[in-house]
Design a protein around this motif. Sequence first.
Motif, mmCIF file in Angstrom:
data_model
loop_
_atom_site.group_PDB
_atom_site.id
_atom_site.type_symbol
_atom_site.label_atom_id
_atom_site.label_comp_id
_atom_site.label_asym_id
_atom_site.label_seq_id
_atom_site.Cartn_x
_atom_site.Cartn_y
_atom_site.Cartn_z
ATOM 1 N N ILE A 111 0.798 -1.200 -0.112
ATOM 2 C CA ILE A 111 -0.017 -0.172 0.168
ATOM 3 C C ILE A 111 0.859 1.350 0.026
ATOM 4 O O ILE A 111 0.452 2.466 -0.772
ATOM 5 N N GLU A 112 2.003 1.229 0.761
ATOM 6 C CA GLU A 112 2.964 2.372 0.704
ATOM 7 C C GLU A 112 3.235 2.857 -0.347
ATOM 8 O O GLU A 112 3.645 4.032 -0.772
ATOM 9 N N GLU A 113 3.535 1.899 -1.284
ATOM 10 C CA GLU A 113 4.176 1.928 -2.561
ATOM 11 C C GLU A 113 3.203 2.229 -3.769
ATOM 12 O O GLU A 113 3.386 2.441 -4.952
ATOM 13 N N GLY A 114 1.903 2.325 -3.309
ATOM 14 C CA GLY A 114 0.932 2.640 -4.345
ATOM 15 C C GLY A 114 0.314 1.510 -5.134
ATOM 16 O O GLY A 114 -0.181 1.410 -6.047
ATOM 17 N N ALA A 115 0.784 0.464 -4.736
ATOM 18 C CA ALA A 115 0.749 -0.970 -5.270
ATOM 19 C C ALA A 115 -0.736 -1.534 -5.013
ATOM 20 O O ALA A 115 -1.079 -1.082 -3.774
ATOM 21 N N VAL A 116 -1.052 -2.479 -5.400
ATOM 22 C CA VAL A 116 -2.319 -3.064 -5.144
ATOM 23 C C VAL A 116 -2.302 -4.582 -4.206
ATOM 24 O O VAL A 116 -1.677 -5.443 -5.071
ATOM 25 N N VAL A 341 -8.433 -9.442 4.971
ATOM 26 C CA VAL A 341 -9.767 -8.954 4.181
ATOM 27 C C VAL A 341 -10.645 -8.570 5.158
ATOM 28 O O VAL A 341 -11.744 -7.824 4.933
ATOM 29 N N GLN A 342 -10.669 -9.015 6.482
ATOM 30 C CA GLN A 342 -11.961 -8.582 7.507
ATOM 31 C C GLN A 342 -11.668 -7.328 8.240
ATOM 32 O O GLN A 342 -12.207 -6.908 8.916
ATOM 33 N N PHE A 343 -10.286 -6.926 7.913
ATOM 34 C CA PHE A 343 -10.068 -5.719 8.548
ATOM 35 C C PHE A 343 -10.853 -4.346 7.736
ATOM 36 O O PHE A 343 -11.155 -4.548 6.651
ATOM 37 N N ASP A 344 -11.323 -3.342 8.631
ATOM 38 C CA ASP A 344 -11.991 -2.297 8.032
ATOM 39 C C ASP A 344 -11.176 -1.668 6.792
ATOM 40 O O ASP A 344 -11.741 -1.376 5.999
ATOM 41 N N LEU A 345 -9.815 -1.514 7.145
ATOM 42 C CA LEU A 345 -9.054 -1.036 5.822
ATOM 43 C C LEU A 345 -9.437 -1.553 4.612
ATOM 44 O O LEU A 345 -9.543 -0.828 3.703
ATOM 45 N N VAL A 351 -8.436 4.270 2.991
ATOM 46 C CA VAL A 351 -6.715 4.201 3.339
ATOM 47 C C VAL A 351 -6.197 5.410 4.278
ATOM 48 O O VAL A 351 -5.725 5.276 5.230
ATOM 49 N N ARG A 352 -6.479 6.451 3.645
ATOM 50 C CA ARG A 352 -5.811 7.665 4.357
ATOM 51 C C ARG A 352 -7.182 8.464 4.631
ATOM 52 O O ARG A 352 -7.459 9.570 3.656
ATOM 53 N N PRO A 353 -7.611 8.471 5.610
ATOM 54 C CA PRO A 353 -9.124 9.258 6.129
ATOM 55 C C PRO A 353 -8.940 10.809 6.030
ATOM 56 O O PRO A 353 -9.863 11.571 5.877
ATOM 57 N N TRP A 354 -7.693 11.257 6.247
ATOM 58 C CA TRP A 354 -7.508 12.739 6.134
ATOM 59 C C TRP A 354 -7.528 13.417 4.688
ATOM 60 O O TRP A 354 -7.376 14.471 4.482
ATOM 61 N N LEU A 355 -7.649 12.639 3.640
ATOM 62 C CA LEU A 355 -7.551 13.056 2.480
ATOM 63 C C LEU A 355 -8.914 12.977 1.746
ATOM 64 O O LEU A 355 -9.792 11.997 2.118
ATOM 65 N N PRO A 356 -9.230 13.851 0.683
ATOM 66 C CA PRO A 356 -10.516 13.778 0.153
ATOM 67 C C PRO A 356 -10.767 12.614 -0.722
ATOM 68 O O PRO A 356 -9.707 11.879 -0.993
ATOM 69 N N GLU A 357 -12.028 12.080 -0.936
ATOM 70 C CA GLU A 357 -12.272 11.197 -1.873
ATOM 71 C C GLU A 357 -12.064 11.569 -3.382
ATOM 72 O O GLU A 357 -12.225 12.753 -3.617
ATOM 73 N N PRO A 358 -11.735 10.764 -4.310
ATOM 74 C CA PRO A 358 -11.338 9.438 -4.025
ATOM 75 C C PRO A 358 -9.782 8.995 -3.733
ATOM 76 O O PRO A 358 -9.311 7.939 -3.563
ATOM 77 N N LEU A 359 -9.138 10.157 -3.400
ATOM 78 C CA LEU A 359 -7.749 10.046 -3.042
ATOM 79 C C LEU A 359 -7.631 9.390 -1.697
ATOM 80 O O LEU A 359 -6.496 8.435 -1.663
ATOM 81 N N ASN A 360 -8.439 9.385 -0.960
ATOM 82 C CA ASN A 360 -8.314 8.634 0.262
ATOM 83 C C ASN A 360 -8.488 7.029 0.270
ATOM 84 O O ASN A 360 -8.302 6.243 1.000
#
Length: 420
Positions: A111-116, A341-345, A351-360
């Motif tokens: 996730i840190e690297e922007g990969a999926v 997969v059962q984590f809320d994340l 992923v980053r709740p402080w950012l606007p959608e869809p960037l978050n």
Amino acid sequence: MSTATLTQLAIHGGPKAKTTPYTTGKRYLDNELAYLKDALEQNSLFYANPKAKWVKRACEMMKTYTGMPYAFMVTSGSAAVHLGLIAAGIGPGDEVILSPNTDTGTAMGIIEEGAVPVFADPEFTMQLSVDSIAKRITPRTKAVIVVHLAGEPAPIDKIVEFCHAKGIKVIEDCAQSWGAKLHGKPVGSFADAGCYSTNDYKHISTGDGGFIVVRDETTFRRVANYGDKHYDRLFGGSQYQQHHGVNYRVSELLGAVCVAQLEKVDQITSRQHDIGDRLRGLLKGLPGGRMAPQSEGAYSSYWWSMLLVDVEKMSVGRDELIKAIQAEGVGVDSSQRYDLVQFDLYKKRVVRPWLPEPLNQYPFTQPDGREYHYSIDDLPRQKQIMATGIRININTFYSDQDVDETAAGIWKVFEAYAKA
Ligand SMILES: Cc1ncc(COP(=O)(O)O)c(C=O)c1O
């Protein structure tokens, strides 16, 4: 084992199967203290100081331990896996396959690297296989992270052969598998990178810490630079930042403790192997339960062990069994944290709740509009393992009596609740 009745169960007031507390012991002894003192007397705790020897020595020991030619010590197992992804050349939008049956540290670097992260369904061994990986490969798959969960080797030889033939890199997550081998070869030495944790819950501990081992100098330089602010420190190059990097460096204090721990690692993992094998032997034939199968050619270092319940054959569910076994004084639980997969994340995709959608939602929503959603229903074996698994704790300090009473407590409960 004798047949137990419900009234004999500790949960119903009967005597506990575990008659004494589990044996414990001291993890840190004279050498840890002596090496720490020496590190302090160096008058520098910086790993790259010319006088510093402990981190360098720990890295040398890791090379010998794994047979891999390059090792870099880092702040955690998560950091090691992150550097494994850097070694593999992962970039934004790439897909990385992994099992959901692991600690979150396996996935964080993706996730840190922007990969999926793309989750493949583990086998009942709890490990990935060529088949499970093959089902998730797409043209975007760049790497697979293979976790050797619970000290059990995955069939990493076959996985590496299969993935390399497709140009897919393989990273081994050995955080839980110090001492584990497949066909006599240590895990962490099969793939492109091997990643280890020395956090406080692992076979050996520096409180927090980890290693990455890699095969070639170019990759080593890349990970060592990335993990040290992208200074080219170990190669005598520029000490002004050339490219992006992070600071995953460790101090000499960690190196000193680590050397003392590495001196004991074989002793610890071989004891853990004996304990696990003894437990498996004692639990053979359990009515309504079986130990998770193991990979062919596996030498396990049993960081813990998984018992799978055949719920059809029992008169109560898995959770009641766990409560009854715990009441016997036996260390078991349900391993629910190993179900990423059962984590809320992953369920809510914020992923980053402080950012606007869809960037978050990045990287689960990609700039090209691709959207990744996660559901346990796409992972039927994982779902079954999570619903029916009983995790049995194992510790290096357990006496044989501890192991025998652990098995006796489990037998007692299973016999009492097995349908006639
Ligand atoms: C399989 C696995 N991978 C990665 C990690 C992350 O290690 P650390 O906690 O040292 O970051 C852990 C830690 O529990 C783990 O069990």
